[in-house]
Structure formats: structure tokens, C-alpha cells
Design a protein around this motif. Sequence first.
Motif, PDB file in Angstrom:
ATOM      1  N   GLY A 260       0.349  -5.414 101.079  1.00 34.84           N
ATOM      2  CA  GLY A 260       0.314  -4.669  99.821  1.00 34.84           C
ATOM      3  C   GLY A 260      -0.969  -3.880  99.668  1.00 34.84           C
ATOM      4  O   GLY A 260      -2.018  -4.272 100.188  1.00 34.84           O
TER       5      GLY A 260
ATOM      6  N   LYS B 128      -3.208  -1.457  96.568  1.00 38.15           N
ATOM      7  CA  LYS B 128      -3.318  -1.122  95.154  1.00 38.15           C
ATOM      8  C   LYS B 128      -3.201   0.386  94.970  1.00 38.15           C
ATOM      9  O   LYS B 128      -3.872   1.149  95.671  1.00 38.15           O
TER      10      LYS B 128
ATOM     11  N   ALA C 134      -1.794  -5.337  89.310  1.00 38.61           N
ATOM     12  CA  ALA C 134      -2.936  -5.519  90.213  1.00 38.61           C
ATOM     13  C   ALA C 134      -4.253  -5.235  89.504  1.00 38.61           C
ATOM     14  O   ALA C 134      -5.235  -4.847  90.132  1.00 38.61           O
TER      15      ALA C 134
ATOM     16  N   ARG D 113      -1.416  -1.126  90.320  1.00 40.90           N
ATOM     17  CA  ARG D 113      -0.272  -1.980  90.638  1.00 40.90           C
ATOM     18  C   ARG D 113      -0.187  -2.146  92.153  1.00 40.90           C
ATOM     19  O   ARG D 113      -0.750  -1.359  92.913  1.00 40.90           O
ATOM     20  N   TRP D 114       0.498  -3.212  92.580  1.00 39.25           N
ATOM     21  CA  TRP D 114       0.695  -3.449  94.001  1.00 39.25           C
ATOM     22  C   TRP D 114       1.887  -2.654  94.523  1.00 39.25           C
ATOM     23  O   TRP D 114       2.932  -2.596  93.870  1.00 39.25           O
ATOM     24  N   GLN D 115       1.696  -2.045  95.670  1.00 38.41           N
ATOM     25  CA  GLN D 115       2.799  -1.348  96.334  1.00 38.41           C
ATOM     26  C   GLN D 115       3.022  -1.965  97.710  1.00 38.41           C
ATOM     27  O   GLN D 115       2.077  -2.153  98.474  1.00 38.41           O
ATOM     28  N   ARG D 116       4.262  -2.294  98.002  1.00 42.81           N
ATOM     29  CA  ARG D 116       4.582  -2.895  99.291  1.00 42.81           C
ATOM     30  C   ARG D 116       4.479  -1.852 100.392  1.00 42.81           C
ATOM     31  O   ARG D 116       4.954  -0.721 100.246  1.00 42.81           O
TER      32      ARG D 116
END
Length: 531
Positions: free
Chosen positions: A498, A500, A511, A516-519
Motif C-alpha cells: 500500500g 499513501k 491513512a 488514504r491507503w491505495q493498494r
Amino acid sequence: MAPHPNKRQNSLPSSFISIQDLLNHKRGVGNLVNVIGIVRDFKPPVATRGSDWKCEISLYDRYTEDGSLDSLTLNVFRPANEMPNPGLGDVIVLFQAKDIKAKSITVNEKFKELKDIRVDTFVDVIVQLVRQPYDTGDRITLWISDFTENDSFFHFAWKGPVLADKPADPYGHESVMPYGAGSGGEWKGPFGKRSMQVTCFDPHTAFIREQGLSFGSWVMLRNLQIKYGRNGANLEGFLREDRGSSGLKINITQMDTTDTESPDPRLKEAVRLKCEYENKIISTFEEILNPIYLKTKVNGQQAELQLPFVNLNYRADVRVVNFMPPDLRDFAQPKKISEFDMLSDQEESDANSDEDRESIADRAAVRQWEWRFFLELEDANAPKDHRGKKKTIWVAVNNSSAQCLLDLDASDLHEDQENLDTLRHRLFFLWGELEEKKSIGEENKRRAAQVALANRDSNRPPLHSSDDESIAPQKQDMELRSSQISNRPFSCCIRQYGVKVPEQDPAKADAGEGKRWQRMFGLFGTRITST
């Protein structure tokens, strides 16, 4: 060059007879014989009606080991304190042994591979412990496998890791799956219908503890009772005290996997099947893309929360169907020099960041270059959907992964023509004519944009309708992924992680503030071997 001598030509001493000849009755029953053999099986001593005890030793030699599981059974009668205690693979020399009745035994008529076991039978098996033994005091539960499949076993499907904030029953008695997050943790394989639960009682539990049998141990289990388990659907094994003998009999033997000179052929076959199984563990993109959920409690209620990403590694069969940036010269980017570079544990970033890049205008002053590009991979094993397309994943290729893939260091490819030619040559083995087809597509889109701009400036209608297949960029992308790309599938390693990214919606900022977290997915541990 002289032919390699056949090992059957290496004769025994003149006074000895081979086990195969003995089994074929080439010496009359009742004669005294000299025999050399290797221990294949050993049944511990049991008391007889007299003062002696009795044990059985199964022997084989070089003349019976190829293509046959025949062995010679040696019955030994001695006082208990004089009984032999051979190990599997030991060499035994017999002088003047009496051949009461030579008979061919297929190692043991009860020996079975797990794929062949059936309910209400007693069998001997050679298996590996595929999770840590679960000791409850009066019994020990094992999970075993010889890497063959049985339709009556539970089907362990790969669905990602089982995550929970509370340990569960480690063998699934309280859950749908016969495993949990207790002492054994999540199920790590083998997957499919390849594993069976075995419950062991005294005196076998004491042997397991004393010998320290654990995850990964190879064992032979004798006289294993096969029944349906408590769910009534899956076979299980039960190792109880041998009630047919007047003394205690241990029906577990630890196998020696370090013996390369005279390995038990049944153990050798099981290890071969394990190797074959491990080489076939391939993840599909559907499995890789499936979301992972965390089992937890919210306000005292059971709940499942979707995780934004998990740190997992996969192996997949893929084809390259696209790449970015479109110009190979931009596969290498200037690397910003930092004082933190001296730290060996400083991780590389797979994500593009303007802060980490030097200005293109400063190329002449750049001292270091690094690889940074992306590949779009197509699942080579998955069927096409109703639109005739397969699932794809974009993977980042960072500097270390690209060095492994290409066996090439990055440089300024706008100036280093030799390195650029080498890069193009090696990538051809990876993706065939993809670059050429992509270049044609990019050129068509560039020309279409120029035509559209010219039409706008001259206030003329477009020369082609908006759905013209020869000009639509969307159609060009579809053609790029079509079967016209003639590259071959290959196996690669993919990791999930992941990063940010900025997020304006506070409800999605998981996050930290504004993040936010992005895969993401990255390529690693893969090398182009063709040159």
C-alpha cells in the motif's frame, strides 16, 4: 567412453544370495542363507507366549529397489533385552539365516497413499506433518499430507490469509473451516483435498512429545484407522493403542529425509509429489484482486472490515499487454541524491513522486539514474469474460526489481543509445512485438489529435465519425490487448502493498489526515533468461 556399469552387474559375495532370488525361490525352503539388506520397515518387539519376544524387520537390496516394492520379512526371536533396534536405511548382514518361507510382500499390504484410503480400513501411510501438532493432554491432533488428493478430504481453498483479533478453535470444530487462528495460525497449505486430520492417543502421544515431532516432520503411521469425522463428510485418521498385541506398540516412526544413499522409495515418492505440488502453486488474478477482510468486533458485535491492502506475495502466469511510460527512454529516471542513501535498509518507492525526481533540464548534472516503469499484466490462465477480455493488473517495477528482470543498470537512455538498444532487445523476449504495436497505436492517436485540432481551428467537420475504429483511441487500446500480440506467457512474482495518496474526503482518509491507503502491486524476483 565406456558405458556406465549397470549396478546389477556388481555381484554379491559368492556365499550371499540376493533378496530377489530368495523371493523367487532359487534356494529351497529350509536352507540356511547369507543375506545383505537395507531396513525398509521395522515393527517393534512384542511379547510371545513363551519367554522370547518377537520383532519383524523388512529388508530390500539393490536388486529389488527399482520398479518394485518387494521386501523380505525377517522374524527375530530373542529375549527383550537382546532385541535389535535398527533404523530405517540401516544395513543388516545375516549369516546362516533359515529361510522358513520366502514370500513377496508389497512393502506391507496395508500401505496406501492418501489418495487410495477408504472408510473403515486400517492402513500404513508415509506423510508429512503440515501444521504444528495440537496437544490437548490426553490426545494430540495432527494434520498430515503426502500431497496426493482424496475426494473425501476437506477442500482447503486459498482465499487469502485468515485474520482475526481473537484466537479460534485451531482445528475448526467450532467453525465452518477445519482450521483457525489458534496454535497453528491460518492454513498455509497444501491447498485442495490433500490433507487429513489424525487424532493420536496414548502411547503414541508420549512418543510424539519425546521425539519432538513438529511441523515439517516426515513420519510413517502404521495401523491407522480410517473413519468419517464428526462432520460426517470428511475422512479422518485415528491412531490408538494396538489392541491386538499383549504389549504397548508404537505405530509412529520418524522418517530420515537426509538419507540420500538408500532412501525409502515410498518416502522418496512423497517428497517428489511435494516438490511437484509446490512448483504448481499459481495464483489467479481473481484471487489476487479479491478483497481481504478482518474479522473483529464492533460495539460487541462480530463484523468484517475490508482492508485497503495486505502485504502478500504471489506467483502468477502472465503476459505483458501494455507498459508505461510509452517511450522506453523514460523507463530510467534521474535519482535524487539523499543522505539517507547510505542506509542499507532504506526501501525504494514504487510509486512515482515529483519530489523524488530531478528536473529534465538538470539531466547533465544527474549522477545517478534508476529504473521506474509499469507493466500491465494479463492473467495467462484465466478464461476470457463475456467481452472477450481477461483480467489485468498494473505492476510497478522499481530499480532493484528492474535490475533483476533486465540484468542491466539504468542510465540516461536519451543519451545512452547502447543501453537503450540492449533494453529494447531484452524486453523483446518479454513482450514480443508489443512495443511496435504500441508505437503504431500512439502514432495513430497523435495523428488523430492533430486532425481534430486542425478541424477545430478551421471550423470544419471531422474527416471521420467519432466511432470510426481506425481513429478512436479507446479502440486502439482494445487492439493492443488483443490476440494479435504474439508474446508468450511466463511465470513471475507479484507483491501487494500500500501507498499513501492524497484524499479530500475525510470519510475515506484511512491513512491519516488528508491521506488514504491505495493498494498497489509490484513485480519482483523475476529475470529474463533469454539473450
